[in-house]
Design a protein around this motif. Structure first.
Motif, PDB file in Angstrom:
ATOM      1  N   LEU A 229       9.009  43.332  39.592  1.00 24.38           N
ATOM      2  CA  LEU A 229       7.681  43.936  38.950  1.00 24.38           C
ATOM      3  C   LEU A 229       6.558  43.224  39.555  1.00 24.38           C
ATOM      4  CD1 LEU A 229       8.993  42.565  35.222  1.00 24.38           C
ATOM      5  CD2 LEU A 229       9.010  44.776  36.287  1.00 24.38           C
ATOM      6  N   THR A 230       5.389  43.840  39.546  1.00 30.25           N
ATOM      7  CA  THR A 230       4.414  43.709  40.125  1.00 30.25           C
ATOM      8  C   THR A 230       3.205  43.977  39.009  1.00 30.25           C
ATOM      9  OG1 THR A 230       3.751  45.835  40.831  1.00 30.25           O
ATOM     10  CG2 THR A 230       4.821  44.193  42.379  1.00 30.25           C
ATOM     11  N   ASP A 231       1.731  43.579  39.334  1.00 24.22           N
ATOM     12  CA  ASP A 231       0.773  43.624  38.261  1.00 24.22           C
ATOM     13  C   ASP A 231       0.618  45.259  37.973  1.00 24.22           C
ATOM     14  OD1 ASP A 231       0.305  40.724  38.558  1.00 24.22           O
ATOM     15  OD2 ASP A 231      -1.321  41.200  40.123  1.00 24.22           O
ATOM     16  N   SER A 232       1.121  45.905  38.910  1.00 24.91           N
ATOM     17  CA  SER A 232       0.557  47.598  38.535  1.00 24.91           C
ATOM     18  C   SER A 232       2.100  48.220  37.618  1.00 24.91           C
ATOM     19  CB  SER A 232       0.527  48.272  39.801  1.00 24.91           C
ATOM     20  OG  SER A 232       1.616  48.218  40.612  1.00 24.91           O
ATOM     21  N   LYS A 233       3.038  47.188  37.381  1.00 27.78           N
ATOM     22  CA  LYS A 233       4.281  47.823  36.970  1.00 27.78           C
ATOM     23  C   LYS A 233       4.548  47.002  35.670  1.00 27.78           C
ATOM     24  CE  LYS A 233       6.601  49.413  40.926  1.00 27.78           C
ATOM     25  NZ  LYS A 233       7.771  49.378  41.846  1.00 27.78           N
ATOM     26  N   ASP A 234       4.902  47.743  34.592  1.00 32.28           N
ATOM     27  CA  ASP A 234       5.061  46.845  33.300  1.00 32.28           C
ATOM     28  C   ASP A 234       6.692  47.196  32.911  1.00 32.28           C
ATOM     29  OD1 ASP A 234       4.960  49.384  32.539  1.00 32.28           O
ATOM     30  OD2 ASP A 234       3.612  49.248  31.061  1.00 32.28           O
TER      31      ASP A 234
END
Length: 239
Positions: A229-234
């Protein structure tokens, strides 16, 4: 054709010879034409053939099983509680027709009685490596097993075969790496490696890192990798 004729003549001469010299660890089968009973004569010996006797086989080498080997005998003789061969009133040995017997290196060098057959050849025992298992199935009832039961013989170890057991396949452990999981499905109602009860068709994940050896009631569906998970993935991780 000349070779086959000469071989037949030599066999005939052997069966009609007055005296047959049997070397050590050899044996012959002798037919008594009066009783129609065939018996075995083991060397070393000098066998004096009578008029009503015919040598129908041999001299043949006795069977020797080296250490960590085995052989399969078809139509084995019946032995009593004292270990001696059971015979009828005419002296004919009793056989377990249609059955098989596995003999290991704990047996001394032995001859084949009339009617016995060696299936294949003397073979080494199967060695099961670490993180490997043999999936076994009972093909007849024995001890506490019923026909159709399945279980694993896990390595490392040496598997000693039985006539009641069939080797279905070799099962190898699956390595679960970091951020991975193994998705399993229950073939039938059972308990998993953690002791949890599972219903037939139920699926679950095994997340413990290392080698995992699925048991006979588990089907391996796939290896699942974790989502990062990264800031661009939820999206949520499945592990």
């Amino acid at each position: 054709r000349k070779h086959s004729c000469s071989f037949s003549l030599s066999v005939c001469a052997m069966s009609n010879a007055a005296v047959i010299r049997i070397k050590p660890f050899q044996y012959i089968h002798v037919l008594n034409n009066n009783t129609n009973v065939t018996d075995v004569v083991v060397g070393p010996a000098s066998f004096a053939r009578k008029e009503h006797e015919t040598v129908v086989s041999g001299p043949n080498q006795m069977i020797m099983i080296p250490p960590r080997n085995y052989c399969i005998i078809q139509n084995p003789v019946v032995r009593g509680e004292d270990g001696n061969v059971v015979r009828d009133d005419n002296g004919q040995v009793h056989l377990r027709h249609g059955d098989e017997e596995i003999r290991f290196d704990d047996k001394e060098i032995f001859p084949l009685y009339p009617g016995e057959q060696l299936l294949g050849k003397v073979s080494p025992l199967q060695v099961v490596a670490p993180n490997t298992a043999l999936r076994l199935r009972a093909i007849r009832d024995f001890d506490d097993r019923s026909a159709g039961d399945e279980w694993l013989f896990e390595g490392p170890g040496t598997y000693r075969p039985r006539v009641e057991v069939q080797v279905v396949e070799i099962v190898r452990a699956i390595i679960i790496k970091p951020n991975q999981a193994l998705r399993l499905r229950a073939r039938r109602e059972c308990e998993d490696s953690q002791g949890n009860k599972r219903a037939a068709g139920e699926e679950w994940l095994v997340r413990d890192e290392g080698a995992y050896l699925p048991n006979v009631n588990e089907d391996v569906r796939e290896t699942v990798s974790a989502y990062v998970l990264t800031d661009s993935k939820d999206r949520k991780s499945v592990v």
